[in-house]
Design a protein around this motif. Structure first.
Motif, short mmCIF file in Angstrom:
data_model
loop_
_atom_site.label_atom_id
_atom_site.label_comp_id
_atom_site.label_asym_id
_atom_site.label_seq_id
_atom_site.Cartn_x
_atom_site.Cartn_y
_atom_site.Cartn_z
N PHE A 70 -6.83 5.57 -0.50
CA PHE A 70 -7.05 4.12 -0.52
C PHE A 70 -7.93 3.65 0.62
O PHE A 70 -8.25 4.40 1.55
CB PHE A 70 -5.71 3.39 -0.49
N ARG A 102 -2.52 14.66 1.85
CA ARG A 102 -1.35 14.35 1.02
C ARG A 102 -1.74 14.40 -0.46
O ARG A 102 -0.98 14.88 -1.29
CB ARG A 102 -0.87 12.95 1.40
N MET A 155 -3.75 3.16 -12.03
CA MET A 155 -3.04 2.41 -10.99
C MET A 155 -2.92 0.94 -11.37
O MET A 155 -2.07 0.22 -10.86
CB MET A 155 -3.79 2.53 -9.65
N TYR A 191 5.68 15.13 0.40
CA TYR A 191 6.22 14.11 -0.51
C TYR A 191 5.87 14.41 -1.96
O TYR A 191 6.73 14.45 -2.84
CB TYR A 191 5.69 12.74 -0.09
N ASN A 216 -2.76 4.70 4.45
CA ASN A 216 -1.38 4.25 4.19
C ASN A 216 -0.39 5.40 4.21
O ASN A 216 0.26 5.69 3.22
CB ASN A 216 -1.30 3.50 2.86
N PRO A 217 -0.28 6.09 5.36
CA PRO A 217 0.73 7.15 5.42
C PRO A 217 2.13 6.54 5.33
O PRO A 217 2.33 5.40 5.74
CB PRO A 217 0.50 7.78 6.80
N PHE A 218 3.07 7.30 4.79
CA PHE A 218 4.46 6.84 4.75
C PHE A 218 5.03 6.86 6.16
O PHE A 218 4.64 7.70 6.98
CB PHE A 218 5.31 7.75 3.87
N MET A 269 -5.46 9.88 -5.48
CA MET A 269 -6.21 8.72 -5.01
C MET A 269 -6.04 8.52 -3.51
O MET A 269 -4.95 8.70 -2.97
CB MET A 269 -5.73 7.48 -5.75
N GLU A 291 1.77 1.86 -3.55
CA GLU A 291 0.61 2.41 -4.25
C GLU A 291 0.45 3.88 -3.93
O GLU A 291 0.21 4.70 -4.83
CB GLU A 291 -0.66 1.66 -3.83
N ALA A 292 0.59 4.22 -2.64
CA ALA A 292 0.42 5.61 -2.24
C ALA A 292 1.40 6.50 -2.98
O ALA A 292 1.04 7.56 -3.48
CB ALA A 292 0.63 5.74 -0.73
N SER A 293 2.64 6.02 -3.07
CA SER A 293 3.67 6.82 -3.73
C SER A 293 3.36 6.97 -5.21
O SER A 293 3.43 8.07 -5.76
CB SER A 293 5.03 6.17 -3.51
N LEU A 320 0.32 -1.01 -12.46
CA LEU A 320 1.28 -1.67 -11.56
C LEU A 320 1.22 -3.18 -11.70
O LEU A 320 2.17 -3.87 -11.38
CB LEU A 320 0.99 -1.29 -10.10
N SER A 377 0.83 -1.21 0.00
CA SER A 377 0.00 0.00 0.00
C SER A 377 0.86 1.26 0.00
O SER A 377 0.46 2.29 -0.53
CB SER A 377 -0.93 -0.01 1.20
N LEU A 378 2.08 1.16 0.58
CA LEU A 378 2.98 2.32 0.57
C LEU A 378 3.42 2.63 -0.85
O LEU A 378 3.51 3.78 -1.27
CB LEU A 378 4.21 2.06 1.44
N LEU A 415 8.17 15.82 -5.29
CA LEU A 415 8.38 15.02 -6.50
C LEU A 415 8.25 15.89 -7.74
O LEU A 415 8.97 15.72 -8.71
CB LEU A 415 7.32 13.92 -6.59
#
Lengths: 501, 267
Positions: free
Chosen positions: B102, B171, B65, B118, B106-108, B100, A389-391, B68, A386-387, B122
């Motif tokens: 989720f 984010r 997505m 972040y 899902n924070p880093f 998006m 995906e988030a990125s 992937l 999931s990390l 980029l």
């Protein structure tokens, strides 16, 4: 509901459970105890060296009326001075303290004016020996001054005076055990040539009556006081000065004494090795070890972590992946001596780097590569998808995701792999025998020979026969690994501080 | 770039996504069949349907997505602002405009500040002051600023689940997208956090186009303007059954299957 008594099956089930728990506890406890015993033993042997010595001179015994006072600098490590050692010094046959103590200093001899004839008579020496030993004749106060200024200074003066704080008076040990020849005779496969130091006091207190009790002939013990009596009475024994016994060529019994000395000292870490590590310290060897680990990681970490990223991120080609993974597993199982041979052929001979830091480090880099790849792969796989995906959803490219999210999140696991790799590299000997060389100096460049700790332990035993030194080095090695571990763990914690908080 | 204007009758600025005959396969298995849908700008569109009906797959197609997954193949077209996203867009550019959120927060594993920064980092190197400003406004928009303003340097993982999800929204807002896709954003949260997220979505609608996948029928009826109902056929392939204004879908569905799903007869 009423409570019912457990059935036989239930009882058996519970019993087997408690047995299993007890077994696990016992195993864990045993493992911990074994570990503690091993490390404790190494630390003990590293700190203290016990050696059995055999000599004519009885330790701690000295004749009462000595005309000479022996003084030495405190740094020399002397507490007493055996007659034969002093004689060696004045005979000019020994120039360094390091063979007698752990101190690596040249001997400097000083004696008070007018003592020359006394000394030469007492130590049975001639003019030639004096010249060889380069002993200086000075006034009493000058002797004190020089001894206090030289770490290897040893002085002889005629009477005790007030000593400077860093000068100590040494007890001069000069007594031997003179016996009638019948005691040391070879008869019926029995010959007494040495006795334990511990047995001397009981012997003269009359606790032994027959030499048989000391593994000698069947002969009663007669304790006498003079050399002339010893010569006449069978089975007699006396404590006499070395000089007299030597001149009279009397039979002497050797004395076995166990000596306990401090083995590891701070000097040992900070001094350079002397005579290929037989004496002196291991400062350059520790330096070489750290350097080797650094160079090894310099090559293996980028390559290993890179391979792991490749294997995790580019999983599309299943065939290539399985080949790569099998290769890595095979590589992990190859004995280190094979890596050593490979290093010898490829780095030492083909590349022409000879026995050098670079050859050794490259060999080790190859050796630890599988460890780093496998642990890094595990760490990367354990990062939640999931990390990633988030990125990606924020518009990051694959590369940015790997560098900024995947590797930091996997860093604790990767660091663990690197710690394991360091542990293997620091302790490796077989792969280095043919590659890194054995020069004890600090490596001056990548192509210079560099002895490392594990090799040093190996070589001090095989070449120098210094078991005590090997154990001191082993202790340093154990603590070095521990130190690197703690350091790596701290840095890992810093890396993930943001992650767990 | 060539502008595709297959539906001249519809003004481009009111339609964010125009999907026509979209099919998707995972390897040999078809997962989506012939999806035709126009997603409106500045509105909340909800996708509902039983598990495995392809609504998540579809929402993930909207910002590519699904790229992937190596085995995914698509056909048909999804046009975003008139451009085919599979042919005329670079996925990185697309995802910058179509953010998006989720299912699970899902924070880093970084600080709160770094999480927000972040995306902006980029897409350029904004000066510190600008970045601070951006972090602040993003958090304010996500209604999280008051709760975290004193601990921006603390780990994002120290936040509660609901806060983490709002952080993920912040984010996404920080890259200044036009569309926000939310894939079951409240399914891992408690009712209070869910209410906050819904409120937030309602607020964000003014500026953004929002697409939300949800299992929660009440949620869809509460927050969405338009609802799409997906269903699965015998070959386990998802398709769009009915699409329309939310009130009509819930009160007066045209299709029988929609009616029985909404009344709880299956699914």
């Amino acid at each position: 509901m009423t409570r019912t008594a457990p059935t036989t099956f239930e009882r058996r089930r519970r019993r087997s459970d408690s047995v299993a728990v007890a077994m696990i506890k016992i195993w864990a406890f045993t493992a911990i105890v074994i570990l503690i015993v091993i490390i404790g033993y190494i630390v003990f042997k590293g700190m203290v060296s016990q050696s059995l010595q055999e000599s004519q001179i009885i330790p701690t015994f000295s004749t009462p009326d000595q005309s000479l006072v022996v003084i030495a600098n405190k740094k020399s490590g002397f507490h007493s001075m055996p007659y034969d050692v002093l004689r060696q010094f004045f005979d000019g046959r020994s120039f360094s303290l390091r063979r007698i103590t752990h101190v690596n200093e040249d001997v400097k001899l000083f004696y008070e004016t007018g003592l020359k004839s006394d000394i030469s008579e007492y130590l049975m020496l001639d003019e030639k020996s004096f010249q060889r030993s380069e002993a200086s004749q000075l006034s009493a106060s000058e002797v004190l001054k020089h001894v206090s200024a030289n770490p290897g200074g040893i002085g002889l003066i005629s009477k005790e005076t007030a000593l400077p704080s860093n000068v100590v008076k040494l007890q001069l040990e000069d007594v031997v055990l003179a016996v009638h020849p019948s005691v040391t005779e070879l008869l019926g496969n029995i010959k007494l040539s040495k006795i334990d130091q511990q047995a001397i006091k009981p012997l003269f207190n009359g606790e032994y009556t027959n030499w048989k009790e000391l593994q000698g002939q069947d002969l009663s013990i007669v304790v006498v006081t003079s050399l002339s009596e010893v010569r006449q009475i069978p089975g007699s024994v006396a404590l006499v000065p070395y000089r007299e016994a030597f001149l009279a060529q009397s039979e002497r019994l050797q004395v076995l004494s166990s000596q306990t000395r401090r083995n590891f000292t701070l000097r040992y870490i900070f001094e350079k090795p002397v005579e290929m590590g037989k004496y002196g310290g291991i400062s350059t060897i520790i330096g070489n070890t750290l350097l080797m680990v650094f160079v090894t990681l310099l090559f293996s970490v980028p390559l290993g972590v890179g391979s792991a990223v490749f294997m995790v991120e580019f999983r599309a080609n299943k065939r290539l992946l399985s080949i790569a993974r099998t290769g890595v597993d095979l590589l992990a199982g190859v004995p280190s001596i094979i890596f050593g041979l490979f290093g010898l052929l490829v780095f030492v001979q083909l590349a022409g780097w000879s026995f050098s830091l670079l050859s050794g480090s490259m060999t080790l880099a190859l050796m630890v590569l599988p460890t780093i790849i496998r642990t890094s792969e595990e760490a990367l796989l354990s990062v939640s998808p999931s990390l990633k995906e988030a990125s990606v959803a924020l518009g990051a490219t694959k590369w940015e995701t790997i560098i900024k999210v995947l590797l930091p999140a996997a860093s604790p696991g990767i660091v663990t792999g690197i710690i394991l790799a360091i542990g293997r590299a620091v302790g490796e000997t077989a792969a280095l025998i043919y590659t890194i060389g054995s020069g004890v100096d600090f490596a001056s460049g990548p192509l210079s020979s560099a002895r490392v700790l594990a090799m040093h332990i190996f070589l001090t035993i095989t070449e120098g026969q210094r078991m005590d030194r090997a154990f001191a080095s082993a202790m340093v090695l154990v603590f070095l690994v521990l130190f690197i571990n703690i350091l790596a763990r701290l840095s890992a914690r810093r890396l993930i501080r943001n992650g767990t908080n | 770039m060539v502008q595709i204007n297959e539906y001249p009758e519809q003004a481009v600025d009111t339609v964010a996504f125009s999907v026509h005959g979209f099919n998707l396969w995972y390897g040999a298995t078809q997962a989506l069949k012939d999806v035709d849908i126009d997603i409106e700008s500045n509105a909340i569109t909800a996708f509902i349907g039983p598990s495995g009906c392809g609504k998540s797959t579809f929402i993930r197609s909207l910002n590519r997505m699904n790229d992937l997954i190596d085995t995914v193949k698509t056909s048909g077209c999804i046009c975003y602002q008139g451009y085919d996203i599979y042919k005329q867009y670079d996925p990185m550019d697309l995802r910058k405009q179509v953010g998006m959120v989720f299912q699970k927060p899902n924070p880093f594993p970084m600080s709160i500040y770094d999480n927000i920064a972040y995306g902006p980092r980029l897409h350029g190197r904004p000066p510190k002051a600008e970045l601070d400003e951006l972090v602040c406004t993003s958090l304010q928009k996500a209604a999280l600023w008051d709760e975290v303003k004193d601990r921006l340097n603390k780990s994002a993982l120290s936040l509660s689940g609901g806060q983490q999800q709002r952080l993920c929204i912040a984010r996404t807002l920080a890259i200044e997208p036009d569309v926000i896709l939310m894939d079951e954003p409240t399914s891992a949260l408690d009712p209070i956090s869910t209410a906050k997220i819904e409120e937030l979505a309602f607020e964000l609608k003014k500026q953004y186009t929002i697409v939300v996948v949800t299992h929660n029928m009440q949620q869809a009826s509460r927050i969405s303007d338009k609802t799409a109902f997906f269903l699965i056929d015998q070959d386990r392939c998802g398709y769009l059954v009915e699409y329309g204004i939310t009130e009509e879908i819930f009160l007066n569905p045209k299709d029988k299957r929609t009616e029985s799903y909404i009344s709880g007869k299956f699914g």
